[in-house]
Design an enzyme around this catalytic site. Sequence first.
Site, PDB file in Angstrom:
ATOM      1  N   ASN A 102      -3.757   0.049   1.047  1.00  0.00           N
ATOM      2  CA  ASN A 102      -2.997   0.190   2.289  1.00  0.00           C
ATOM      3  C   ASN A 102      -3.050  -1.111   3.093  1.00  0.00           C
ATOM      4  OD1 ASN A 102      -1.585   1.570   4.406  1.00  0.00           O
ATOM      5  ND2 ASN A 102      -3.516   1.822   5.500  1.00  0.00           N
ATOM      6  N   SER A 131      -5.140  -5.998   8.009  1.00  0.00           N
ATOM      7  CA  SER A 131      -6.136  -5.813   6.946  1.00  0.00           C
ATOM      8  C   SER A 131      -5.490  -5.125   5.750  1.00  0.00           C
ATOM      9  CB  SER A 131      -7.264  -4.879   7.435  1.00  0.00           C
ATOM     10  OG  SER A 131      -7.852  -5.339   8.622  1.00  0.00           O
TER      11      SER A 131
HETATM   12  C1  GAR Z   1       3.292  -2.225   9.204  1.00  0.00           C
HETATM   13  O1  GAR Z   1       2.980  -2.899  10.373  1.00  0.00           O
HETATM   14  C2  GAR Z   1       2.054  -1.601   8.595  1.00  0.00           C
HETATM   15  O2  GAR Z   1       0.905  -2.385   8.747  1.00  0.00           O
HETATM   16  C3  GAR Z   1       1.951  -0.335   9.413  1.00  0.00           C
HETATM   17  O3  GAR Z   1       3.272   0.131   9.487  1.00  0.00           O
HETATM   18  C4  GAR Z   1       4.147  -0.985   9.503  1.00  0.00           C
HETATM   19  C5  GAR Z   1       5.188  -0.768   8.440  1.00  0.00           C
HETATM   20  O4  GAR Z   1       6.169  -1.773   8.520  1.00  0.00           O
HETATM   21  N1  GAR Z   1       1.069   0.621   8.794  1.00  0.00           N
HETATM   22  C6  GAR Z   1       0.259   1.419   9.483  1.00  0.00           C
HETATM   23  O5  GAR Z   1       0.222   1.444  10.691  1.00  0.00           O
HETATM   24  C7  GAR Z   1      -0.612   2.302   8.617  1.00  0.00           C
HETATM   25  N2  GAR Z   1      -1.671   2.876   9.381  1.00  0.00           N
HETATM   26  P1  GAR Z   1       7.231  -1.954   7.366  1.00  0.00           P
HETATM   27  O6  GAR Z   1       7.827  -0.566   7.110  1.00  0.00           O
HETATM   28  O7  GAR Z   1       8.253  -2.891   7.943  1.00  0.00           O
HETATM   29  O8  GAR Z   1       6.521  -2.512   6.165  1.00  0.00           O
END
Ligand code: GAR
Length: 208
Positions: A102, A131
């Site tokens: 993740n 992370s």
């Molecule tokens: C990203 O910022 C990722 O780190 C976060 O969701 C976003 C997805 O963006 N994930 C979390 O918060 C998981 N706990 P994306 O759909 O543009 O890749």
Amino acid sequence: MLISGRGSNLKAILQAIEAGRLHARVEAVISSRHDAGGLQYAQRAAIDTLVLDGCDYPRREDYDHALQGLIERFKPDLVLLAGFMRILTAGFVRQFRGRLINIHPSLLPQLRGLRTHERAIEQALPMHGASVHFVTEELDSGPVFLQVRVPVLAEDDAASLAARVLQQEHRLYVQALQLLADGQLGWKDGQVLYQGQPLHEPLQINAG
Ligand code: GAR
């Protein structure tokens, strides 16, 4: 790869593969929402896309069981979460232990959960970031193996900070996957190994 929305991390990974910077193949993209914008990137790259809508499965266990079945069709080496906004059951996580990765927008163990950018600003943290970690049963708690640090600027609001962190996430996820693809980084008997040795602290990349 599992997504729920925008899919910019998916896009960055596909671009890195296309450019030869990441030696990997995305076998399938599964979204928990029909309207996930990220599905378009997979479709453009002729990658199988599937939607497993949470609304069709009131019980979390049933959803995760169906999800497991879909994933297993593709026999992936790794299962990547990229903005997959569902809490996974312990049973699902156990099934893919050591293969489930993740990305999270904070310097874990700081700021688990949602609204990380807002909370970084509320708490006046000088440093924020992202992370990449192996997923274990507890939310945002598995061993972190790669991080990038992003300074919080005096003029930042949540949106500006989120935008800078996201840019770095794209580099971070690609580098994390290349470490795994190279076999430099792996998981053995519940431990993260880097170049064959237990990794006690996350590796860091420089914000580019
Ligand atoms: C990203 O910022 C990722 O780190 C976060 O969701 C976003 C997805 O963006 N994930 C979390 O918060 C998981 N706990 P994306 O759909 O543009 O890749």
